[in-house]
Design a protein around this motif. Structure first.
Motif, mmCIF file in Angstrom:
data_model
loop_
_atom_site.group_PDB
_atom_site.id
_atom_site.type_symbol
_atom_site.label_atom_id
_atom_site.label_comp_id
_atom_site.label_asym_id
_atom_site.label_seq_id
_atom_site.Cartn_x
_atom_site.Cartn_y
_atom_site.Cartn_z
ATOM 1 N N ASN A 102 30.145 -12.285 -44.850
ATOM 2 C CA ASN A 102 29.380 -12.052 -43.972
ATOM 3 C C ASN A 102 29.277 -10.451 -44.004
ATOM 4 O O ASN A 102 30.271 -9.971 -44.251
ATOM 5 C CB ASN A 102 29.937 -12.139 -42.215
ATOM 6 C CG ASN A 102 31.148 -12.202 -42.053
ATOM 7 O OD1 ASN A 102 31.630 -10.453 -42.722
ATOM 8 N ND2 ASN A 102 32.475 -13.276 -41.428
ATOM 9 N N ASP A 103 28.742 -9.303 -42.535
ATOM 10 C CA ASP A 103 28.724 -7.882 -42.882
ATOM 11 C C ASP A 103 29.796 -7.832 -42.581
ATOM 12 O O ASP A 103 30.484 -6.453 -43.453
ATOM 13 C CB ASP A 103 27.575 -7.501 -41.972
ATOM 14 C CG ASP A 103 26.171 -8.568 -42.371
ATOM 15 O OD1 ASP A 103 26.086 -8.221 -43.655
ATOM 16 O OD2 ASP A 103 25.421 -7.940 -40.965
ATOM 17 N N ASP A 104 31.264 -7.950 -41.869
ATOM 18 C CA ASP A 104 32.585 -7.578 -41.752
ATOM 19 C C ASP A 104 33.304 -7.271 -42.875
ATOM 20 O O ASP A 104 33.726 -6.874 -43.741
ATOM 21 C CB ASP A 104 33.229 -7.920 -40.597
ATOM 22 C CG ASP A 104 32.538 -7.572 -39.316
ATOM 23 O OD1 ASP A 104 31.266 -6.622 -39.259
ATOM 24 O OD2 ASP A 104 32.357 -8.205 -38.112
ATOM 25 N N LEU A 106 32.479 -7.783 -46.004
ATOM 26 C CA LEU A 106 31.136 -6.995 -47.414
ATOM 27 C C LEU A 106 31.741 -5.379 -47.415
ATOM 28 O O LEU A 106 32.342 -4.755 -47.595
ATOM 29 C CB LEU A 106 29.985 -7.203 -46.981
ATOM 30 C CG LEU A 106 29.563 -8.479 -48.024
ATOM 31 C CD1 LEU A 106 28.208 -8.806 -47.569
ATOM 32 C CD2 LEU A 106 29.595 -8.694 -49.497
ATOM 33 N N ALA A 107 31.840 -5.232 -45.790
ATOM 34 C CA ALA A 107 32.475 -3.520 -45.445
ATOM 35 C C ALA A 107 33.984 -3.469 -45.587
ATOM 36 O O ALA A 107 34.277 -2.656 -45.641
ATOM 37 C CB ALA A 107 32.341 -3.104 -43.584
ATOM 38 N N LYS A 118 32.566 -4.818 -55.270
ATOM 39 C CA LYS A 118 33.059 -6.075 -53.608
ATOM 40 C C LYS A 118 32.747 -7.262 -55.194
ATOM 41 O O LYS A 118 32.377 -7.095 -55.536
ATOM 42 C CB LYS A 118 31.159 -5.077 -53.416
ATOM 43 C CG LYS A 118 31.830 -4.111 -52.734
ATOM 44 C CD LYS A 118 32.811 -4.078 -51.345
ATOM 45 C CE LYS A 118 32.129 -3.236 -50.215
ATOM 46 N NZ LYS A 118 33.819 -2.735 -49.647
ATOM 47 N N GLY A 280 19.196 -6.854 -47.244
ATOM 48 C CA GLY A 280 19.899 -5.493 -47.451
ATOM 49 C C GLY A 280 21.127 -6.179 -48.740
ATOM 50 O O GLY A 280 22.335 -5.616 -47.634
ATOM 51 N N ARG A 281 21.583 -6.560 -49.411
ATOM 52 C CA ARG A 281 22.719 -6.818 -50.597
ATOM 53 C C ARG A 281 22.496 -6.692 -51.135
ATOM 54 O O ARG A 281 21.354 -6.358 -51.872
ATOM 55 C CB ARG A 281 22.832 -8.844 -50.140
ATOM 56 C CG ARG A 281 23.062 -8.937 -48.706
ATOM 57 C CD ARG A 281 24.077 -9.999 -48.577
ATOM 58 N NE ARG A 281 24.112 -10.717 -47.430
ATOM 59 C CZ ARG A 281 25.704 -11.628 -47.456
ATOM 60 N NH1 ARG A 281 26.440 -11.736 -48.053
ATOM 61 N NH2 ARG A 281 26.029 -11.905 -46.496
#
Length: 364
Positions: A102-104, A106-107, A118, A280-281
């Motif tokens: 998820n975005d979190d 990946l951050a 990453k 967006g990835r």
């Protein structure tokens, strides 16, 4: 759980091909090219995560270790959420997960990956999710999304409810309480189950899909095996699990358009083929945004795409070399056939397989 050299005849049949495949990633054969050169891979490597991938991982590992005798692979089917956590913390070399990062996540940072790089999601295993049930005297069960959602939300609590009878003409249901079994651990299978219901009947399944089951209803059980055991050993039970684990339990047909559809690998794969990638990835990340709203009865929308989550570049080059070879094998035509034979999964399409292979070739 350590999965080592157990496996089926299909896995053994691939030994020659796999030896060539794994060596091709590491060296150029010389001399008599009629014989496979010895694999240069060695060491112990660890994966963790998706229990849905369990049967496939067992077969993959058996074949890969025969072709690479100096390699030991441990895969712990702890569940998708736990697997991602383990990988992020550096406790495994890759993760199996039925939901993408998820975005979190990946951050953040990934302990096994080289600095300033990453992790990415690579489709590995496509499979239907079966709705399994155990109700004495009932051999066949039709469910539409509304009824399925209300059962697992706890709004329909008895098998003789009129809503169930209305879509199962000719079947007599007992006056028996429903025990709806869900995953108690963080599970990508749960996220896919919730995503299906949230997309199709959002007015009922009104919680955002997540690895945790969203409602205080039913009975929880850990991992795929726990759900299957609870349904099999219970009375009036229903649950959801990767179709490879359904065994001799009853499996429901789901309403798609105007028909009730049984799961098949092909019907599940059709949904994936018509779904876009998440926007967006990074270009190497191949996470899908599944479109489950189809009304085409040749499709089975309760499907999961299970991923291998890997570093694009590893801090330890030896781990990168292994992951490149192993993930390259399991997503190859040969590896996908092993999974189909062992777990009834749907092989990656030729187009998707080519995209995955192109990414795998860049792993360091």
């Amino acid at each position: 759980m350590k999965i080592t050299r157990t496996g089926g005849i299909a896995a053994l049949a691939l030994v020659g091909a796999l030896a060539l495949t794994s060596c091709a990633a590491n060296e150029t054969p010389s001399g008599d090219d009629s014989e496979a050169p010895e694999s240069t891979l060695s060491g112990t490597f660890n994966g963790a995560g998706s229990s849905a991938q369990g049967a496939a991982q067992e077969a993959w590992i058996a074949a890969f270790q025969i072709a690479n005798p100096k390699v030991t692979i441990n895969y712990d089917p702890t569940g998708s959420g736990a697997g991602r956590e383990t990988f992020i913390a550096g406790g495994s070399d890759w993760a199996g997960s039925d939901s993408a990062l998820n975005d979190d996540e990946l951050a953040g940072t990934f302990a096994a990956c080289a600095a300033d790089t990453k992790a990415i999601d690579l489709p590995t295993y496509i499979s239907p999710i079966a709705v399994v049930f155990n109700v004495e005297g009932v051999d066949e069960l039709n469910l539409d999304p509304t009824t399925l959602a209300r059962i697992f939300k706890g709004e329909i609590t008895n098998w003789n409810d009129p809503a169930i009878a209305a879509i199962n003409e000719g079947t007599t249901f007992p006056d028996l309480a429903i025990t709806a079994v869900h995953r108690s651990d963080d599970s990508g299978t749960t996220k896919n189950f919730s995503d299906y219901l949230n997309q199709v009947v959002p007015e009922i399944w009104d919680q955002k899909p997540a690895d945790a089951f969203p409602f205080q209803s039913g009975e929880g059980a850990a991992k795929t095996s726990g759900v299957i055991d609870a349904v099999k050993n219970g009375v009036g039970t229903i649950g959801y699990a990767d179709a490879s684990a359904a065994g001799d339990l009853g499996t429901a047909k789901l309403k798609v358009g105007d028909e009730f559809v049984a799961f098949t690998p092909e019907a599940a794969a059709a949904v994936v083929a018509e779904s876009p990638l998440v926007e967006g990835r990074e270009g190497n990340d191949l996470a899908f945004k599944l479109n489950r709203t189809t009304t085409d009865p040749s499709h089975y929308p309760l499907v999961l795409v299970s991923y291998s989550i890997v570093c694009q570049e590893y801090a330890d080059p030896a781990k990168g070399e292994f992951v490149k070879a192993y993930i390259g094998y399991i997503t190859s035509e040969e590896g996908q056939q092993v999974a189909a034979d062992a777990a009834g999964s749907a092989p990656l399409s030729s187009d998707l397989s080519a995209k995955v292979a192109a990414v795998v070739a860049t792993i360091k």
